[in-house]
Write an enzyme that holds these catalytic residues in place. Structure first.
Site, mmCIF file in Angstrom:
data_model
loop_
_atom_site.group_PDB
_atom_site.id
_atom_site.type_symbol
_atom_site.label_atom_id
_atom_site.label_comp_id
_atom_site.label_asym_id
_atom_site.label_seq_id
_atom_site.Cartn_x
_atom_site.Cartn_y
_atom_site.Cartn_z
ATOM 1 N N HIS B 313 0.854 -1.186 0.000
ATOM 2 C CA HIS B 313 0.000 0.000 0.000
ATOM 3 C C HIS B 313 0.892 1.238 0.000
ATOM 4 C CE1 HIS B 313 -2.944 2.947 1.205
ATOM 5 N NE2 HIS B 313 -3.902 2.056 1.066
ATOM 6 N N ARG B 333 -5.739 10.764 -0.415
ATOM 7 C CA ARG B 333 -5.401 10.978 -1.823
ATOM 8 C C ARG B 333 -6.665 11.070 -2.677
ATOM 9 N NH1 ARG B 333 -2.647 6.476 -3.544
ATOM 10 N NH2 ARG B 333 -2.848 5.519 -1.503
#
Ligand SMILES: Cc1cc2nc3c(=O)[nH]c(=O)nc-3n(C[C@H](O)[C@H](O)[C@H](O)COP(=O)(O)OP(=O)(O)OC[C@H]3O[C@@H](n4cnc5c(N)ncnc54)[C@H](O)[C@@H]3O)c2cc1C
Ligand code: SF4
Ligand code: SF4
Ligand code: FES
Lengths: 239, 526
Positions: B313, B333
């Protein structure tokens, strides 16, 4: 910073060699030297202790690692999640043992009047004596006492909002002088809120119907007969 | 330079960065970047598996060693069962709870055994959300295509089609159980856009999606009085001698006693591999994520698929030290948070797929544009304050309460300061081979959830795992329950283990290592 190439960054749960400075903590009443700044959980491992009951997600979400701690010279015993709290010099801590709170058994679909039924499932809930111990015990800083009252007064919406942060560590239960397990009351109220008092999303029902009616069959037929290359081109244009 | 001074650069460059649009990479650029920097392409970390159904296939050394490991159960083990059930579900995460509930609802006599407490799992930590194609401009077909693209076209089409088509009815099931997904003002489900998806498709419960789902599923498992064995780890499967699964041997971790379970069907829902710390990476996974199903199924002769690919990740914590490896939600994000290197520059489109973003972060750090911490780690900035700047003060508090709290515990205010991140070992893309009912090639052995493989191809898209768990947990649970109705209990043998031991001998594998691992060895030898 010329040579920043440190991949893979070697990882150790014990972090001993990078944490030169040591502190003294008391675990279950016995002093141990552990690296400064590690979590209470890592301090356990560093001290040579096996952790079985007490470790779960290791990320602050499951509530398995409920712990009591006290900092140097402060009489106040506080609560925390041991996987998400750093040790400091002079700290004392112990894990909380499993607490035998009673969970009511219910079938939410069949319940007719969830707000009234709360009093049958959890008759102790309205006996809250406002001592606020539950709120002070909550490591997630939920206003637990307020939540119990909201549940009792039938404001299940407020309960569900307030307890979204609840990791079910259960630390609010042993302190309760009225034998309430506030987190279990909250789970009931939140679920009831979802099952009985929340709108059914229209768009979702329509989507389910469309799938059942085969409305996407044409699209599927088109997509599934594509060659690998054609599929690749189709997906390449997705942004 | 200390961390604060470096953080200032992020504040100073914020406005300039907001003015530019960072393009996504072309397919060729993506491939080149991944080949060069993604950990899946570090040859030295890999080796061929010596024997068994995947003999000759390459995987990371950590996994290969465990697969070739010896069983802890001796050949002359007494197999008198203590339990006899229709369906044994192994694992108390999302897939296990879903499987147990559906098998129970279908009338089966179920035992749910799990290594830690019920719900102590990866599932409880899922923050980002669950992908279901519910938006008016979205469709299951679009969901299928997005997932294929994310998986580098390597996804099993049949599994994938089942997942995306059953998504909406799974959403309905969870709502009926009382899961409180976020809503729009018109009562419809609120959807967020996730990395690698063309449409807003993430259902969320603020940033506690997994916690909310698991609170509800756990409560329901208890309401339904599904028999439970907590701190019960499966350490071996049992077979009838002809390749069908007939039960398992558990170990009660509280007293170390072994417990034999005769089961007409077994569903392994034991989750992922983060705690193997592949290639030395820290991990976002829970304490029990040690890949046990891979080992158990492999010994039964079941092949694994895409077992050479793992998801790192992009945003694992780097600083403060207590948060190393911990997941920093992707939501930042999704909502426009920038990734910024030590020079104050952006270097990737933040919404590109995880493998692309992770590779680009590793590239920045390897090429000297990473930010170093006092503890010797490096990472890049995730500009969290940008969200409050762009969407108004209070945005982080409202949409990311879990993350605000995660850092507050260590006196870091993500509303004021950016945080340092570096890829963390997060997910096992491949896993045990299953069919659309969740059954493995070994009859009556099912696998559901992260432990299974094929669906996600070589890179899982954000939010697809939670859906995978619910869809295949349900299918495995229902199929196993149905199967058990007409199936007599088979005999209990360790023949497959004997066969496996012979093969190990033939290939001169005698590492002395036993598997499954069950729990990582973090306790220091003092
Ligand atoms: C921090 C984090 C955030 C994530 N966020 C998202 C997200 O936003 N959206 C999304 O879709 N996915 C997300 N994922 C991925 C997703 O959560 C996992 O892939 C998924 O939860 C796996 O579910 P599972 O039921 O297969 O396994 P788990 O939930 O991990 O459960 C496995 C269970 O099996 C038990 N077990 C293991 N071995 C044994 C054994 N030998 N015997 C008995 N029991 C055993 C474990 O203790 C555990 O209870 C995230 C993952 C992590 C780690
Ligand atoms: S409300 Fe109770 S169970 Fe929930 S987090 Fe707070 S103390 Fe723990
Ligand atoms: S601890 Fe019990 S009595 Fe005290 S405020 Fe909380 S619920 Fe009420
Ligand atoms: S181990 Fe799950 S909250 Fe600490």
């Amino acid at each position: 910073m010329a040579n920043d190439s440190s991949t893979p960054q070697q990882f150790t749960e014990q972090a001993s060699e990078i944490q030169a400075q040591m502190v003294t903590v008391e675990i279950e009443g016995k002093p141990f030297q552990v690296p400064a700044g590690v979590t209470l959980m890592k301090a356990m491992w560093y001290a040579g202790k096996e952790v079985l009951r007490g470790a779960g997600c290791l990320g602050g979400f499951c509530g398995a690692c409920a712990a009591y701690y006290r900092t140097k010279d402060d009489p106040k015993v506080k609560t925390c999640l041991a996987c998400s709290m750093a040790v400091e010099d002079g700290m004392s801590f112990s894990f909380m043992p499993a607490f035998p709170a009673r969970k009511a058994i219910y079938n939410l679909q069949e319940i007719k009047d969830p707000k009234q039924d709360l009093f049958e499932l959890y008759p102790e809930a309205p006996l809250c004596r406002n001592c606020n111990a539950c709120t002070e015990a909550c490591p997630q800083k939920i206003d637990v006492r307020e939540g119990v009252w909201k549940a009792v007064f039938g404001d299940f919406k407020a309960v569900s909002d307030m307890f979204m942060d609840c990791v079910m560590c259960g630390m609010c239960a042993p302190v309760c002088i009225a034998d309430i397990a506030p987190n279990l009351v909250a789970v009931y109220a939140s679920r009831a809120q979802g099952v009985h008092f929340t709108e059914k999303p229209e768009g979702l029902a329509q989507r389910i119907k469309k799938i059942a009616d085969g409305d996407y069959q044409k699209d599927w037929d088109r997509v599934l007969q594509l060659s690998d290359e054609e599929l690749q081109n189709t997906t390449a244009s997705i942004t | 330079m200390d961390i604060t001074a470096q953080q200032n650069l992020v504040h100073q460059t914020r406005d300039a960065r907001r003015a530019i649009d960072f393009p996504k990479l072309s397919p060729a650029e993506r491939d080149a970047l991944i080949k060069k920097y993604h950990p899946d392409h570090r040859g030295h970390a890999y080796r061929p598996i010596k024997f068994g159904p995947n003999a000759g296939d390459s995987t990371v050394k950590e996994v290969a060693t465990l697969l070739e490991g010896d069983s802890t159960i001796p050949a002359d083990f007494n197999l008198t069962p203590e339990y006899s059930v229709d369906v044994l579900v192994v694992g108390g995460g999302g897939a296990g709870c879903a499987a147990a509930l559906h098998a129970h609802a279908a009338g089966a006599n179920v035992l749910l055994a799990t290594k830690l407490r019920l719900g102590d799992s990866n599932s409880v930590m899922a923050q980002g959300g669950m992908q279901i194609a519910v938006g008016p401009d979205d469709s299951p077909v679009q969901h299928f295509l997005d997932t294929l693209k994310g998986g580098h076209m390597k996804n099993d089409h049949d599994l994938l089609k089942v997942m995306v088509e059953e998504g909406p009815s799974i959403g309905q099931w969870l709502l009926e159980l009382g899961v409180l997904f976020d809503r729009q003002s018109d009562g419809n489900l609120h959807v967020k856009k996730g990395g690698g998806s063309s449409k807003a498709r993430l259902l969320t419960c603020s940033d506690y999606t997994g916690l909310e789902i698991m609170r509800v599923l756990k409560d329901e498992v208890l309401n339904q009085k599904v028999p439970l064995l907590e701190f019960g780890a499966v350490v071996e499967l049992l077979s009838d001698g002809n390749g069908s699964c007939t039960g398992a041997v558990l170990q009660d971790l509280d007293n170390k006693r072994h417990v034999v379970v005769a089961a007409k069907t077994v569903i392994l829902a034991t989750g992922g591999i983060g705690r193997l710390h592949i290639q030395g990476f820290p991990t976002s996974n829970h304490y029990g994520a040690t890949g046990d199903a891979l080992v158990l199924a492999y010994r039964m002769g079941v092949p694994l698929v895409q077992i050479d690919t793992f998801q790192y990740h992009p945003s694992g914590g780097v600083y403060p030290e207590q948060l190393v490896g911990a997941l920093v939600t992707e939501g930042i994000r999704s909502e426009g948070g920038h990734l910024v290197n030590a020079k104050g520059d952006r270097f990737v489109n933040e919404l590109d797929t995880r493998d692309v973003v992770s590779s680009s972060i590793i590239k920045e750090c390897e090429e000297g544009r990473g930010v170093r911490t006092a503890a010797g780690r490096s990472g890049v900035w995730l500009d969290t304050p940008l969200l409050d700047v762009a969407h108004g003060p209070g945005t982080l508090d409202k949409h990311f309460p879990a993350m605000v709290r995660q850092y507050e515990r260590y006196q870091v205010d993500i509303r004021k300061d950016p945080v340092l991140i570096y890829p963390t070992l997060h997910y096992q893309n491949g896993g045990v081979k299953i069919d659309v009912k969740g059954e493995t090639p070994a009859p009556n052995l099912f696998v559901a959830g992260e432990a299974s493989g094929g669906l996600h191809g070589r890179n899982r898209l954000m939010g697809n795992s939670l859906l995978d768990l619910m869809v295949f947990g349900k299918r495995a649970g229902q199929t196993a329950a149905e199967r058990a109705k007409s199936l007599p209990q088979g005999t209990l043998t360790l023949d497959h283990v004997a066969k496996f031991r012979e093969e190990a001998k033939r290939h001169h594998v005698s590492s002395g290592l036993t598997s499954p691992m069950v729990l990582p060895a973090y306790t220091r030898q003092v």
